[in-house]
Design an enzyme around this catalytic site. Sequence first.
Site, PDB file in Angstrom:
ATOM      1  N   SER A  44      -9.020 -26.694  19.605  1.00  0.00           N
ATOM      2  CA  SER A  44      -9.840 -27.691  19.083  1.00  0.00           C
ATOM      3  C   SER A  44      -9.882 -28.914  20.053  1.00  0.00           C
ATOM      4  O   SER A  44      -9.157 -29.519  20.457  1.00  0.00           O
ATOM      5  CB  SER A  44      -9.267 -28.328  17.821  1.00  0.00           C
ATOM      6  OG  SER A  44      -9.651 -29.511  17.283  1.00  0.00           O
ATOM      7  N   HIS A  47     -13.035 -24.773  19.098  1.00  0.00           N
ATOM      8  CA  HIS A  47     -13.164 -25.460  17.760  1.00  0.00           C
ATOM      9  C   HIS A  47     -13.726 -26.898  17.766  1.00  0.00           C
ATOM     10  O   HIS A  47     -13.240 -27.624  18.493  1.00  0.00           O
ATOM     11  CB  HIS A  47     -11.978 -25.217  17.307  1.00  0.00           C
ATOM     12  CG  HIS A  47     -11.933 -25.717  15.695  1.00  0.00           C
ATOM     13  ND1 HIS A  47     -12.125 -24.779  14.606  1.00  0.00           N
ATOM     14  CD2 HIS A  47     -11.479 -26.992  15.104  1.00  0.00           C
ATOM     15  CE1 HIS A  47     -11.945 -25.612  13.446  1.00  0.00           C
ATOM     16  NE2 HIS A  47     -11.560 -26.740  13.744  1.00  0.00           N
ATOM     17  N   ASP A  52     -14.674 -30.402  15.528  1.00  0.00           N
ATOM     18  CA  ASP A  52     -14.366 -31.034  14.347  1.00  0.00           C
ATOM     19  C   ASP A  52     -15.055 -32.227  14.116  1.00  0.00           C
ATOM     20  O   ASP A  52     -15.341 -32.989  14.512  1.00  0.00           O
ATOM     21  CB  ASP A  52     -12.934 -31.281  14.368  1.00  0.00           C
ATOM     22  CG  ASP A  52     -12.109 -30.445  14.250  1.00  0.00           C
ATOM     23  OD1 ASP A  52     -11.814 -29.575  13.076  1.00  0.00           O
ATOM     24  OD2 ASP A  52     -11.033 -30.192  15.097  1.00  0.00           O
ATOM     25  N   MET A  86     -16.514 -35.024  11.630  1.00  0.00           N
ATOM     26  CA  MET A  86     -16.067 -35.851  10.496  1.00  0.00           C
ATOM     27  C   MET A  86     -16.912 -36.883  10.327  1.00  0.00           C
ATOM     28  O   MET A  86     -17.544 -37.716  11.252  1.00  0.00           O
ATOM     29  CB  MET A  86     -14.487 -36.381  10.851  1.00  0.00           C
ATOM     30  CG  MET A  86     -13.536 -35.131  11.216  1.00  0.00           C
ATOM     31  SD  MET A  86     -12.022 -36.135  11.365  1.00  0.00           S
ATOM     32  CE  MET A  86     -11.013 -34.550  12.262  1.00  0.00           C
ATOM     33  N   HIS A 109     -16.479 -27.077  12.649  1.00  0.00           N
ATOM     34  CA  HIS A 109     -15.902 -27.236  11.186  1.00  0.00           C
ATOM     35  C   HIS A 109     -16.606 -28.534  10.737  1.00  0.00           C
ATOM     36  O   HIS A 109     -16.185 -29.741  11.349  1.00  0.00           O
ATOM     37  CB  HIS A 109     -14.478 -27.320  11.650  1.00  0.00           C
ATOM     38  CG  HIS A 109     -13.662 -27.825  10.406  1.00  0.00           C
ATOM     39  ND1 HIS A 109     -12.168 -28.107  10.609  1.00  0.00           N
ATOM     40  CD2 HIS A 109     -13.884 -27.847   9.125  1.00  0.00           C
ATOM     41  CE1 HIS A 109     -11.673 -28.330   9.376  1.00  0.00           C
ATOM     42  NE2 HIS A 109     -12.452 -28.268   8.400  1.00  0.00           N
ATOM     43  N   MET A 156     -16.414 -31.389   8.403  1.00  0.00           N
ATOM     44  CA  MET A 156     -15.493 -32.327   7.315  1.00  0.00           C
ATOM     45  C   MET A 156     -16.431 -33.278   7.120  1.00  0.00           C
ATOM     46  O   MET A 156     -16.249 -34.710   7.042  1.00  0.00           O
ATOM     47  CB  MET A 156     -14.201 -32.753   8.073  1.00  0.00           C
ATOM     48  CG  MET A 156     -13.148 -31.488   8.006  1.00  0.00           C
ATOM     49  SD  MET A 156     -11.944 -31.844   9.323  1.00  0.00           S
ATOM     50  CE  MET A 156     -12.966 -31.213  10.922  1.00  0.00           C
ATOM     51  N   MET A 190      -6.854 -25.004   5.802  1.00  0.00           N
ATOM     52  CA  MET A 190      -6.151 -26.195   6.405  1.00  0.00           C
ATOM     53  C   MET A 190      -4.741 -26.199   6.121  1.00  0.00           C
ATOM     54  O   MET A 190      -4.211 -26.304   4.816  1.00  0.00           O
ATOM     55  CB  MET A 190      -7.012 -27.302   5.718  1.00  0.00           C
ATOM     56  CG  MET A 190      -8.472 -27.635   6.146  1.00  0.00           C
ATOM     57  SD  MET A 190      -8.652 -27.452   7.741  1.00  0.00           S
ATOM     58  CE  MET A 190      -7.736 -28.971   8.454  1.00  0.00           C
ATOM     59  N   PHE A 224      -7.471 -35.801  10.985  1.00  0.00           N
ATOM     60  CA  PHE A 224      -6.884 -36.313  12.218  1.00  0.00           C
ATOM     61  C   PHE A 224      -6.094 -34.872  12.961  1.00  0.00           C
ATOM     62  O   PHE A 224      -5.512 -33.788  12.111  1.00  0.00           O
ATOM     63  CB  PHE A 224      -5.743 -37.341  11.840  1.00  0.00           C
ATOM     64  CG  PHE A 224      -6.200 -38.527  11.245  1.00  0.00           C
ATOM     65  CD1 PHE A 224      -7.037 -39.418  12.064  1.00  0.00           C
ATOM     66  CD2 PHE A 224      -6.338 -38.509   9.737  1.00  0.00           C
ATOM     67  CE1 PHE A 224      -7.439 -40.506  11.114  1.00  0.00           C
ATOM     68  CE2 PHE A 224      -6.851 -39.555   9.196  1.00  0.00           C
ATOM     69  CZ  PHE A 224      -7.423 -40.695   9.908  1.00  0.00           C
ATOM     70  N   ASP A 231      -5.767 -23.966  10.385  1.00  0.00           N
ATOM     71  CA  ASP A 231      -6.093 -25.096  11.076  1.00  0.00           C
ATOM     72  C   ASP A 231      -5.275 -26.227  11.053  1.00  0.00           C
ATOM     73  O   ASP A 231      -5.298 -26.621   9.958  1.00  0.00           O
ATOM     74  CB  ASP A 231      -7.513 -25.403  10.693  1.00  0.00           C
ATOM     75  CG  ASP A 231      -8.284 -26.481  11.628  1.00  0.00           C
ATOM     76  OD1 ASP A 231      -7.553 -27.085  12.396  1.00  0.00           O
ATOM     77  OD2 ASP A 231      -9.421 -26.771  11.287  1.00  0.00           O
ATOM     78  N   SER A 261      -3.566 -30.391  19.563  1.00  0.00           N
ATOM     79  CA  SER A 261      -2.625 -31.193  20.217  1.00  0.00           C
ATOM     80  C   SER A 261      -1.862 -30.308  21.206  1.00  0.00           C
ATOM     81  O   SER A 261      -1.371 -30.827  22.198  1.00  0.00           O
ATOM     82  CB  SER A 261      -1.825 -32.369  19.432  1.00  0.00           C
ATOM     83  OG  SER A 261      -1.659 -31.707  18.369  1.00  0.00           O
TER      84      SER A 261
HETATM   85  C1  DX5 Z   1      -8.093 -31.640  11.517  1.00  0.00           C
HETATM   86  C2  DX5 Z   1      -8.689 -30.821  12.381  1.00  0.00           C
HETATM   87  C3  DX5 Z   1      -8.058 -29.838  12.997  1.00  0.00           C
HETATM   88  C4  DX5 Z   1      -7.411 -30.713  14.377  1.00  0.00           C
HETATM   89  C5  DX5 Z   1      -6.218 -29.585  14.657  1.00  0.00           C
HETATM   90  O1  DX5 Z   1      -8.714 -32.259  10.559  1.00  0.00           O
HETATM   91  O2  DX5 Z   1      -9.681 -29.783  11.476  1.00  0.00           O
HETATM   92  O3  DX5 Z   1      -8.823 -28.820  13.722  1.00  0.00           O
HETATM   93  O4  DX5 Z   1      -8.053 -30.855  15.566  1.00  0.00           O
HETATM   94  O5  DX5 Z   1      -5.368 -30.553  15.489  1.00  0.00           O
HETATM   95  P1  DX5 Z   1      -3.863 -30.182  15.735  1.00  0.00           P
HETATM   96  O6  DX5 Z   1      -3.614 -28.809  16.227  1.00  0.00           O
HETATM   97  O7  DX5 Z   1      -3.485 -31.318  16.593  1.00  0.00           O
HETATM   98  O8  DX5 Z   1      -3.137 -30.350  14.624  1.00  0.00           O
HETATM   99 ZN    ZN Z   2     -10.694 -28.163  12.444  1.00  0.00          ZN
END
Ligand code: DX5
Ligand code: ZN
Length: 222
Positions: A9, A34, A36, A38, A67, A69, A138, A144, A176, A199
């Site tokens: 990600s 991936h 994200d 938002m 993804h 959101m 999820m 985050f 995820d 991370s």
């Molecule tokens: C959270 C995201 C994830 C996020 C995962 O809202 O959808 O894709 O980047 O990050 P880690 O692996 O650090 O939890």
């Molecule tokens: Zn995600």
Amino acid sequence: MPKHKIAPSLLAADFTRLREEVEMVNNSVADWLHLDVMDGRFVPNLTFGMLIVEAVRQLSTKPLDVHLMIVEPERYVGAFRQAGADVITVHYEACPHLHRIIHQIKETGAMAGVALNPHTPVGVLENVLEEVDLICLMSVNPGFGGQKFIYQTLSKVRHLREMLTTLNSSALVEVDGGIGLQNAEVILRAGADVLVVGSSVFGSRDPAATIATMKALNESWL
Ligand code: DX5
Ligand code: ZN
């Protein structure tokens, strides 16, 4: 059983070095990248939109797993496809007309994914399961990176895997949030096909090696 996929990600990447970070993923054994998106409404955080997806598309040799959101994702499905998304995932909680948007995504030629927040039971997908290409469970509250894995997700993964087996469906189960080397194996054993990892990949000393270790995981079970 087909080999699982690893989807780093980009949220956890260093955006001042976006090109190098995407190139690291290109040169790794990662399957997807991936992204994200938002909107500050569906989730309490803002990230990026089509412009960045389009830039990453030009840099990436991997399929882009987008993804969303965001609220009212139906307004942007076409634009994200045009920006280069290969998989477009929307949230069940943001879609009163889920069946319609799944088909809207498929008509663009992208794979259609539906994501469920940690508190949403997998049973709500019973009547659309045959239409979707991917279900994203999820394992943190979306918004985050760097959060702790919610372990109740494992029983959802098992339940969903049973539902898909009953239907003889080849839809992919993606998990995820909060995934690292310490829990990837148990998540795969529960029935996951795709691990999204932020991370613990980008924060590791050798991200490409971390991806390779995760990719190799179930080889040792054979
Ligand atoms: C959270 C995201 C994830 C996020 C995962 O809202 O959808 O894709 O980047 O990050 P880690 O692996 O650090 O939890
Ligand atoms: Zn995600």
